[in-house]
Design a protein around this motif. Structure first.
Motif, mmCIF file in Angstrom:
data_model
loop_
_atom_site.group_PDB
_atom_site.id
_atom_site.type_symbol
_atom_site.label_atom_id
_atom_site.label_comp_id
_atom_site.label_asym_id
_atom_site.label_seq_id
_atom_site.Cartn_x
_atom_site.Cartn_y
_atom_site.Cartn_z
ATOM 1 N N ASP A 37 0.834 -1.209 0.000
ATOM 2 C CA ASP A 37 0.000 0.000 0.000
ATOM 3 C C ASP A 37 0.865 1.254 0.000
ATOM 4 O O ASP A 37 0.602 2.208 -0.741
ATOM 5 N N GLN A 38 1.899 1.261 0.827
ATOM 6 C CA GLN A 38 2.793 2.427 0.891
ATOM 7 C C GLN A 38 3.566 2.592 -0.400
ATOM 8 O O GLN A 38 3.728 3.703 -0.907
ATOM 9 N N LEU A 39 4.037 1.498 -0.962
ATOM 10 C CA LEU A 39 4.757 1.553 -2.231
ATOM 11 C C LEU A 39 3.849 2.093 -3.338
ATOM 12 O O LEU A 39 4.265 2.945 -4.136
ATOM 13 N N TYR A 40 2.621 1.631 -3.373
ATOM 14 C CA TYR A 40 1.658 2.115 -4.369
ATOM 15 C C TYR A 40 1.461 3.626 -4.227
ATOM 16 O O TYR A 40 1.459 4.358 -5.216
ATOM 17 N N ALA A 41 1.286 4.085 -2.985
ATOM 18 C CA ALA A 41 1.100 5.520 -2.733
ATOM 19 C C ALA A 41 2.323 6.316 -3.185
ATOM 20 O O ALA A 41 2.190 7.383 -3.800
ATOM 21 N N ASN A 42 3.516 5.799 -2.902
ATOM 22 C CA ASN A 42 4.756 6.485 -3.314
ATOM 23 C C ASN A 42 4.852 6.558 -4.836
ATOM 24 O O ASN A 42 5.274 7.582 -5.389
ATOM 25 N N LEU A 43 4.492 5.488 -5.505
ATOM 26 C CA LEU A 43 4.531 5.471 -6.974
ATOM 27 C C LEU A 43 3.496 6.421 -7.564
ATOM 28 O O LEU A 43 3.752 7.099 -8.551
ATOM 29 N N LYS A 44 2.338 6.477 -6.957
ATOM 30 C CA LYS A 44 1.257 7.326 -7.460
ATOM 31 C C LYS A 44 1.587 8.812 -7.308
ATOM 32 O O LYS A 44 1.124 9.632 -8.100
ATOM 33 N N CYS A 45 2.397 9.161 -6.337
ATOM 34 C CA CYS A 45 2.742 10.563 -6.065
ATOM 35 C C CYS A 45 3.886 11.082 -6.935
ATOM 36 O O CYS A 45 4.230 12.266 -6.848
ATOM 37 N N LEU A 46 4.494 10.237 -7.739
ATOM 38 C CA LEU A 46 5.642 10.680 -8.547
ATOM 39 C C LEU A 46 5.233 11.781 -9.516
ATOM 40 O O LEU A 46 4.157 11.731 -10.121
#
Length: 161
Positions: free
Chosen positions: A124-133
């Motif tokens: 979930d955190q990785l997805y959020a980090n990727l989405k914020c790029l």
């Protein structure tokens, strides 16, 4: 006396330069482990340091095809930890991190019972980090790669128990 006390060896014990360098610079030991193809030990050591620069350095030293052969040369737990650490800062060494993330995610088993409690929060955190790029900062080519990695994360999340 004070500078002597700061050395890693007990007071009065002779310390060789090589031993001191090995204690202060983790890349010395990591290089040796990579040369011996002890990838599990190398990644375990790097990841336990919790220093993304060391983890990134290690990834740059290792051939992806050797680590991600079938079966992978590193355990499921280390694959998940690697994904977590690489996903923390995707703006530095982006190309390398996205390549390693893609391979680590492809090798992860979402049904691994040992990872069940850890996988979803990390993904979930990785997805959020990727989405914020930011596309303007990352560039078109790396942004496409990040979208692919994000799809892999989403796929794993859909399979998590």
């Amino acid at each position: 006396l004070e500078p002597r006390a700061a050395l890693p060896a007990p007071l009065g014990e002779a310390v060789s330069l090589a031993a001191l360098e090995q204690q202060l610079d983790p890349t010395v030991v990591l290089s040796q482990l990579v040369a011996e193809e002890k990838y599990e030990a190398a990644f375990n050591k790097a990841l336990t340091l919790s220093e993304i620069k060391v983890v990134t350095w290690l990834c740059a030293q290792v051939d992806l095809t050797r680590v991600f052969a079938t079966p992978p040369a590193i355990s499921q737990m280390l694959l998940l930890a690697l994904s977590q650490q690489l996903g923390c800062d995707l703006y530095s060494d982006s190309k390398l991190k996205l390549e390693w993330l893609r391979q680590a995610l492809l090798a992860l088993d979402p049904n691994d019972s040992l990872l069940a409690t850890h996988m979803r929060p990390i993904l979930d955190q990785l997805y959020a980090n990727l989405k914020c790029l930011d596309p303007a900062t990352l560039g078109a080519v790396l942004m496409r790669e990040s979208v692919l990695v994000r799809h892999l994360v989403n796929s794993l999340l859909s399979e998590c128990p």
